[in-house]
Design a protein around this motif. Sequence first.
Motif, PDB file in Angstrom:
ATOM      1  N   MET A 104      30.672  50.080 121.949  1.00 29.04           N
ATOM      2  CA  MET A 104      31.004  48.873 122.805  1.00 29.04           C
ATOM      3  C   MET A 104      32.252  48.526 122.585  1.00 29.04           C
ATOM      4  O   MET A 104      32.869  48.369 121.275  1.00 29.04           O
ATOM      5  CB  MET A 104      30.130  47.783 122.287  1.00 29.04           C
ATOM      6  CG  MET A 104      28.683  47.885 123.062  1.00 29.04           C
ATOM      7  SD  MET A 104      28.766  47.799 124.802  1.00 29.04           S
ATOM      8  CE  MET A 104      27.523  48.876 125.195  1.00 29.04           C
ATOM      9  N   GLY A 116      25.428  42.884 130.452  1.00 27.28           N
ATOM     10  CA  GLY A 116      24.923  43.339 129.193  1.00 27.28           C
ATOM     11  C   GLY A 116      23.583  42.808 128.835  1.00 27.28           C
ATOM     12  O   GLY A 116      23.092  41.624 129.770  1.00 27.28           O
ATOM     13  N   VAL A 173      25.016  44.466 114.112  1.00 25.90           N
ATOM     14  CA  VAL A 173      24.733  45.319 115.245  1.00 25.90           C
ATOM     15  C   VAL A 173      26.215  45.559 116.091  1.00 25.90           C
ATOM     16  O   VAL A 173      26.631  46.490 116.231  1.00 25.90           O
ATOM     17  CB  VAL A 173      23.814  44.867 116.330  1.00 25.90           C
ATOM     18  CG1 VAL A 173      23.434  46.175 117.171  1.00 25.90           C
ATOM     19  CG2 VAL A 173      22.391  44.718 115.651  1.00 25.90           C
ATOM     20  N   TRP A 176      23.513  39.004 115.991  1.00 30.15           N
ATOM     21  CA  TRP A 176      24.138  40.133 116.437  1.00 30.15           C
ATOM     22  C   TRP A 176      25.234  40.648 115.225  1.00 30.15           C
ATOM     23  O   TRP A 176      25.650  41.734 115.561  1.00 30.15           O
ATOM     24  CB  TRP A 176      24.581  40.294 117.578  1.00 30.15           C
ATOM     25  CG  TRP A 176      23.555  40.354 118.835  1.00 30.15           C
ATOM     26  CD1 TRP A 176      23.208  38.951 119.230  1.00 30.15           C
ATOM     27  CD2 TRP A 176      22.368  41.172 119.125  1.00 30.15           C
ATOM     28  NE1 TRP A 176      22.046  39.229 120.173  1.00 30.15           N
ATOM     29  CE2 TRP A 176      21.595  40.637 120.138  1.00 30.15           C
ATOM     30  CE3 TRP A 176      22.229  42.339 118.811  1.00 30.15           C
ATOM     31  CZ2 TRP A 176      20.690  41.448 120.818  1.00 30.15           C
ATOM     32  CZ3 TRP A 176      21.104  43.239 119.288  1.00 30.15           C
ATOM     33  CH2 TRP A 176      20.527  42.526 120.434  1.00 30.15           C
ATOM     34  N   LEU A 230      26.926  36.720 124.595  1.00 31.93           N
ATOM     35  CA  LEU A 230      27.945  36.831 123.419  1.00 31.93           C
ATOM     36  C   LEU A 230      28.718  35.878 123.596  1.00 31.93           C
ATOM     37  O   LEU A 230      29.975  36.184 123.170  1.00 31.93           O
ATOM     38  CB  LEU A 230      28.093  38.046 123.014  1.00 31.93           C
ATOM     39  CG  LEU A 230      27.352  39.428 122.576  1.00 31.93           C
ATOM     40  CD1 LEU A 230      28.154  40.549 122.455  1.00 31.93           C
ATOM     41  CD2 LEU A 230      26.399  38.954 121.388  1.00 31.93           C
ATOM     42  N   CYS A 279      34.355  41.563 125.789  1.00 34.90           N
ATOM     43  CA  CYS A 279      32.902  41.687 125.829  1.00 34.90           C
ATOM     44  C   CYS A 279      32.222  40.892 126.910  1.00 34.90           C
ATOM     45  O   CYS A 279      31.297  41.144 127.326  1.00 34.90           O
ATOM     46  CB  CYS A 279      32.349  41.581 124.493  1.00 34.90           C
ATOM     47  SG  CYS A 279      33.234  42.125 123.076  1.00 34.90           S
ATOM     48  N   VAL A 309      22.433  49.840 130.783  1.00 38.02           N
ATOM     49  CA  VAL A 309      22.906  49.629 131.931  1.00 38.02           C
ATOM     50  C   VAL A 309      22.295  50.320 133.282  1.00 38.02           C
ATOM     51  O   VAL A 309      22.076  49.697 134.294  1.00 38.02           O
ATOM     52  CB  VAL A 309      24.166  50.041 132.112  1.00 38.02           C
ATOM     53  CG1 VAL A 309      24.665  51.517 132.007  1.00 38.02           C
ATOM     54  CG2 VAL A 309      25.100  49.398 133.268  1.00 38.02           C
ATOM     55  N   TRP A 360      26.953  55.770 131.113  1.00 35.26           N
ATOM     56  CA  TRP A 360      28.410  55.312 131.461  1.00 35.26           C
ATOM     57  C   TRP A 360      29.197  56.275 131.883  1.00 35.26           C
ATOM     58  O   TRP A 360      29.621  57.116 131.015  1.00 35.26           O
ATOM     59  CB  TRP A 360      29.063  54.449 130.450  1.00 35.26           C
ATOM     60  CG  TRP A 360      28.130  53.316 129.872  1.00 35.26           C
ATOM     61  CD1 TRP A 360      27.316  53.472 128.777  1.00 35.26           C
ATOM     62  CD2 TRP A 360      28.243  52.068 130.244  1.00 35.26           C
ATOM     63  NE1 TRP A 360      26.846  52.121 128.711  1.00 35.26           N
ATOM     64  CE2 TRP A 360      27.331  51.032 129.359  1.00 35.26           C
ATOM     65  CE3 TRP A 360      28.854  51.504 131.227  1.00 35.26           C
ATOM     66  CZ2 TRP A 360      27.090  49.913 129.657  1.00 35.26           C
ATOM     67  CZ3 TRP A 360      28.866  50.028 131.387  1.00 35.26           C
ATOM     68  CH2 TRP A 360      27.885  49.449 130.944  1.00 35.26           C
ATOM     69  N   LYS A 395      32.798  39.490 129.603  1.00 33.02           N
ATOM     70  CA  LYS A 395      32.613  39.840 131.149  1.00 33.02           C
ATOM     71  C   LYS A 395      31.345  40.471 131.179  1.00 33.02           C
ATOM     72  O   LYS A 395      30.818  40.257 132.463  1.00 33.02           O
ATOM     73  CB  LYS A 395      33.899  40.552 131.392  1.00 33.02           C
ATOM     74  CG  LYS A 395      33.900  42.053 130.836  1.00 33.02           C
ATOM     75  CD  LYS A 395      35.119  42.713 131.455  1.00 33.02           C
ATOM     76  CE  LYS A 395      35.095  43.837 130.559  1.00 33.02           C
ATOM     77  NZ  LYS A 395      36.481  45.049 130.929  1.00 33.02           N
ATOM     78  N   CYS A 396      30.770  41.318 130.381  1.00 32.78           N
ATOM     79  CA  CYS A 396      29.526  41.931 130.630  1.00 32.78           C
ATOM     80  C   CYS A 396      28.493  40.942 129.782  1.00 32.78           C
ATOM     81  O   CYS A 396      26.976  40.694 130.364  1.00 32.78           O
ATOM     82  CB  CYS A 396      29.485  43.234 130.159  1.00 32.78           C
ATOM     83  SG  CYS A 396      30.354  44.301 131.140  1.00 32.78           S
ATOM     84  N   THR A 438      17.305  46.053 128.599  1.00 32.74           N
ATOM     85  CA  THR A 438      17.444  47.724 129.117  1.00 32.74           C
ATOM     86  C   THR A 438      18.657  47.872 129.107  1.00 32.74           C
ATOM     87  O   THR A 438      19.626  47.134 128.792  1.00 32.74           O
ATOM     88  CB  THR A 438      16.766  47.736 130.545  1.00 32.74           C
ATOM     89  OG1 THR A 438      17.748  47.293 131.456  1.00 32.74           O
ATOM     90  CG2 THR A 438      15.696  47.069 130.765  1.00 32.74           C
ATOM     91  N   PRO A 490      31.975  50.251 126.425  1.00 28.78           N
ATOM     92  CA  PRO A 490      31.764  51.532 126.681  1.00 28.78           C
ATOM     93  C   PRO A 490      32.782  52.052 127.285  1.00 28.78           C
ATOM     94  O   PRO A 490      33.106  52.039 128.417  1.00 28.78           O
ATOM     95  CB  PRO A 490      30.651  51.482 127.503  1.00 28.78           C
ATOM     96  CG  PRO A 490      30.610  50.010 128.209  1.00 28.78           C
ATOM     97  CD  PRO A 490      31.457  49.057 127.007  1.00 28.78           C
TER      98      PRO A 490
END
Length: 474
Positions: free
Chosen positions: A88, A58, A74, A71, A62, A48, A205, A362, A50-51, A203, A90
Amino acid sequence: MPSSHRATAAFLTAIATVLFSLGASAQQPDQVQVTYSDHVAPILYDNCVKCHRAGGVGPMSLVTYDEVRPWAPVIKYKTGLRDKMGVMPPYYLEKGIGIQRVKDDERLSEEQIETIAQWADTGAAEGDPDNLPALPEFDDSGAWKLGEPDLVIRLDDIYVEGGEADSWVSGVPVSTGLTNDRYVSAVEMREVNDAKNSSIAGTVVGGLYIVHHMTWQTGAPDAGIAERETWPVHELGRNPDIFDPKAGRLLPAGADVIPLTYHLHSNGIDTTGHMELGFYFHPEDYEPEHRKANFELGDGLNISVHGNRPNQELHTYSVLTEHTKISSFEPHLHAPGARMCLEAIWGNQIETLACAGYDHNWVKQYTFEDDYAPLLPKGTILHMIGFMDNVATNPNVIDPRNWSGSGNRSITNMFLHLGQSVGLTDEQFVQEMKERRERLGLMANDHLLGCPLCMADIPLLEEEGVVEQAGAED
Ligand code: HEC
């Protein structure tokens, strides 16, 4: 104490010990508390951050416990979606149906999904920070997923004003400067822009970029359209294209990269950006054995998506006119698209090759591992099934009351397979199946999904020739 009593006492103690330890181990799973530091951080670091980190695509970081903790529910929900829109990470290839061996598998394992859920459901504890794994190193130059390319072509700058309407423009050709022909094993495309550091976080991606997609070709500066090579479309959220190792794509000496059309859209703020194409080459002496297949799969006409209706199916068929290896599965739908499956029909045998969820934010392709890519004989019928959710719960649909047909805009529909395939001669087809049987150790009663003739042991034509010659000499 009589010896028999002593023995009995020892026996009872032994039993008690065994029972005690059984009881303890039976309780073990509940007693081990799932914590961020011990169990969850390793999953997030691998899949996760990396984004989801400062400067990543992202919407939130995180990386630390304090960032992740709010989070937790979620994260449980998003990872638990597995292959559905919104999941996630994606990546939407479905488990339990079709071919599972893909090259850049980003799916979490069932165990990882379960660990996250258990953590979120039991208080999302931190645990001992000393147990945290090392944070992966990040390359903030907008790292290439496949590593540093052999050749990077930077296309010209594009400017899109915040709030501007969508536009379709052609780009200026750029010379590759290549002095030798080179065969390309993979190509990766990325948009680099100056919007990253502004406050557009939160927003999806699609909101980060100005190039929705770009079609492009390569060819000599004076080549006509028919003499040019067409490459995979760049699309938002796309992963790199890895070509079949035996079917490298030619990038000829002196060629230009020709951006045919850009579909530009505003991300809400004034943005300047450009596309970069990263080419990965085969060695200089490489020669491709296989060429691109010539089938097309999709339906651009008979699409009718009704308002406020979930799970509407679209079907299309194509008969293979040559033996074909399908190297990658790439569903292409538009906003209401939720899922796509690909099926092969060979005689009375019907096999699902792959199914994947779909999220128009995506665009993902699933490249099969070399020994698992479908190897289909001439005459196979490909059947593609699209599933459309034109409902308010699909966040990509603007107004689910609307009927929609085919068209280029995201609010109208496409239904296409954009994956890569190669065509094979009789010899190559039989040879590929033979090599696969050997490499995978397949026996007569085995079955390999997507390879209906794999176990048929068809003699190689040249081997037959050898047999005949040997016979003639006798
Ligand atoms: C390839 C980049 C990427 C990866 C990898 C990734 N995410 Fe995301 N994530 C995003 C983006 C971008 C969004 C915004 C929604 C969208 O565009 O689909 C998002 C949205 C989310 C959201 C919802 C945020 C909200 O506002 O509701 C959560 C939660 C989340 N990601 C968690 C994760 C977790 C957990 C992982 C790893 C298991 C992960 N993500 C992996 C890019 C990524």
